[in-house]
Design an enzyme around this catalytic site. Structure first.
Site, PDB file in Angstrom:
ATOM      1  CB  CYS A  76      40.404  34.934  32.028  1.00  0.00           C
ATOM      2  SG  CYS A  76      40.570  36.606  32.690  1.00  0.00           S
ATOM      3  CB  CYS A 195      37.580  36.028  39.926  1.00  0.00           C
ATOM      4  SG  CYS A 195      39.344  36.332  39.702  1.00  0.00           S
TER       5      CYS A 195
HETATM    6  N1  DGL Z   1      41.648  35.517  35.840  1.00  0.00           N
HETATM    7  C1  DGL Z   1      40.915  36.749  36.042  1.00  0.00           C
HETATM    8  C2  DGL Z   1      39.407  36.455  36.128  1.00  0.00           C
HETATM    9  O1  DGL Z   1      38.984  35.300  36.173  1.00  0.00           O
HETATM   10  C3  DGL Z   1      41.352  37.515  37.244  1.00  0.00           C
HETATM   11  C4  DGL Z   1      42.755  38.031  37.205  1.00  0.00           C
HETATM   12  C5  DGL Z   1      42.920  39.384  36.564  1.00  0.00           C
HETATM   13  O2  DGL Z   1      42.357  40.389  37.037  1.00  0.00           O
HETATM   14  O3  DGL Z   1      43.631  39.439  35.573  1.00  0.00           O
HETATM   15  O4  DGL Z   1      38.632  37.374  36.152  1.00  0.00           O
END
Ligand code: DGL
Length: 277
Positions: A76, A195
């Site tokens: 993430c 992301c």
């Molecule tokens: N998985 C998150 C990232 O890679 C995006 C999702 C979220 O905002 O929780 O930034």
């Protein structure tokens, strides 16, 4: 504090997006055991403050350590940007210095100079990732000649989570941010999907980007970087179990997770609901 018995690799995300990274890791390390944890009950993390993202991520990492993971990947960008450093520097030495937590930003940054020709790179990410300026700071340390422009795309995660990523409605929000970042720096020749949800939008993004601009998804790179890490660190590799199993944990309803996960993994999965706070 945590047991030294060999265990699986933990993969953490605020929700589903990390499955795009998990999928690539499992592909490159098929014999290993994995536990994927999605904090779906508290997702998205993108708009949340540093303190909250750190607190939530810390709880998730502790849970994965309690489950026996020896190594945890923060799949993430938001958690990598806002929580990784504090967990590595403050928490790990207290919990167990032999365990490891790695993120997705560093592996991406390390190869950025191989991707861009113009030396102008755009980062597309959540509000949290872009506001943290983590990509810019990390790139500056290794490749000070590269110019970095960030663009927060707050609607993109909801588009994916609501399965609207291929709909005509998605066009508006994708064009809006892609046109804006390319107008801020027209010399950009590489757009990093910073992301974990965004690879599902890659085809749509392509429609609004000139042909010479490369769209970079992190999954393969993060997976390759983990494989290289294990080769460089046999002491960690030996502490990882290998029966080719995958467990999926979520803080929200298990049925909802298994249903939505098929968008990312294509095959049905068994999911367990847990609590981490
Ligand atoms: N998985 C998150 C990232 O890679 C995006 C999702 C979220 O905002 O929780 O930034």
């Amino acid at each position: 504090m945590f047991s030294k018995v060999p265990g699986p690799i933990g993969v953490f995300d605020s929700g589903y997006g990390g499955l795009t990274i998990f999928d690539k890791i499992r592909e490159i390390l098929p014999g290993y055991d994995f536990i994927y944890l999605g904090d779906n009950a508290r997702a998205p993390y993108g708009p949340r403050s540093f303190d909250v993202v750190y607190r939530f991520t810390r709880q998730a990492v502790m849970k994965l350590f309690e489950e026996g993971c020896q190594l945890v990947i923060l799949a993430c960008n938001t958690a990598s940007a806002k929580a990784l450093r504090t967990i590595q520097q403050k928490d790990l030495p207290e919990w167990n210095p032999e365990r490891r937590v790695l993120g997705v930003i560093r592996p991406t940054v390390e190869i950025i100079a191989d991707i861009t020709t113009s030396g102008h790179v755009g980062i597309l990410g959540t509000t949290g990732t872009i506001q943290s300026e983590s990509y810019g700071m990390e790139i500056e340390k290794i490749f000070p000649h590269i110019q970095v422009t960030g663009e927060a795309c707050p609607m993109w995660v909801p588009l994916v989570e609501n399965e609207e990523y291929d709909s005509p409605g998605a066009d508006y929000f994708i064009e809006k941010h892609v046109s804006h970042i390319l107008s801020v720096d027209p010399a950009i020749d590489t757009l990093v999907l910073g992301c974990t949800h965004y690879p599902l939008l890659a085809d749509k993004i392509r429609q609004f980007v000139p042909e010479h601009v490369r769209i970079f998804s992190q999954g393969d790179r993060v997976a390759k970087s983990l494989k290289e890490y294990l080769l460089r660190h046999p002491e960690m590799d030996q502490r990882l179990t290998r029966q080719g199993t995958s467990r999926f944990l979520t803080t929200e309803a298990a049925e909802k997770f298994s249903e939505t996960a098929t968008i990312f993994l294509h095959d049905p999965i068994q999911v367990e609901q847990i609590s981490i706070d």
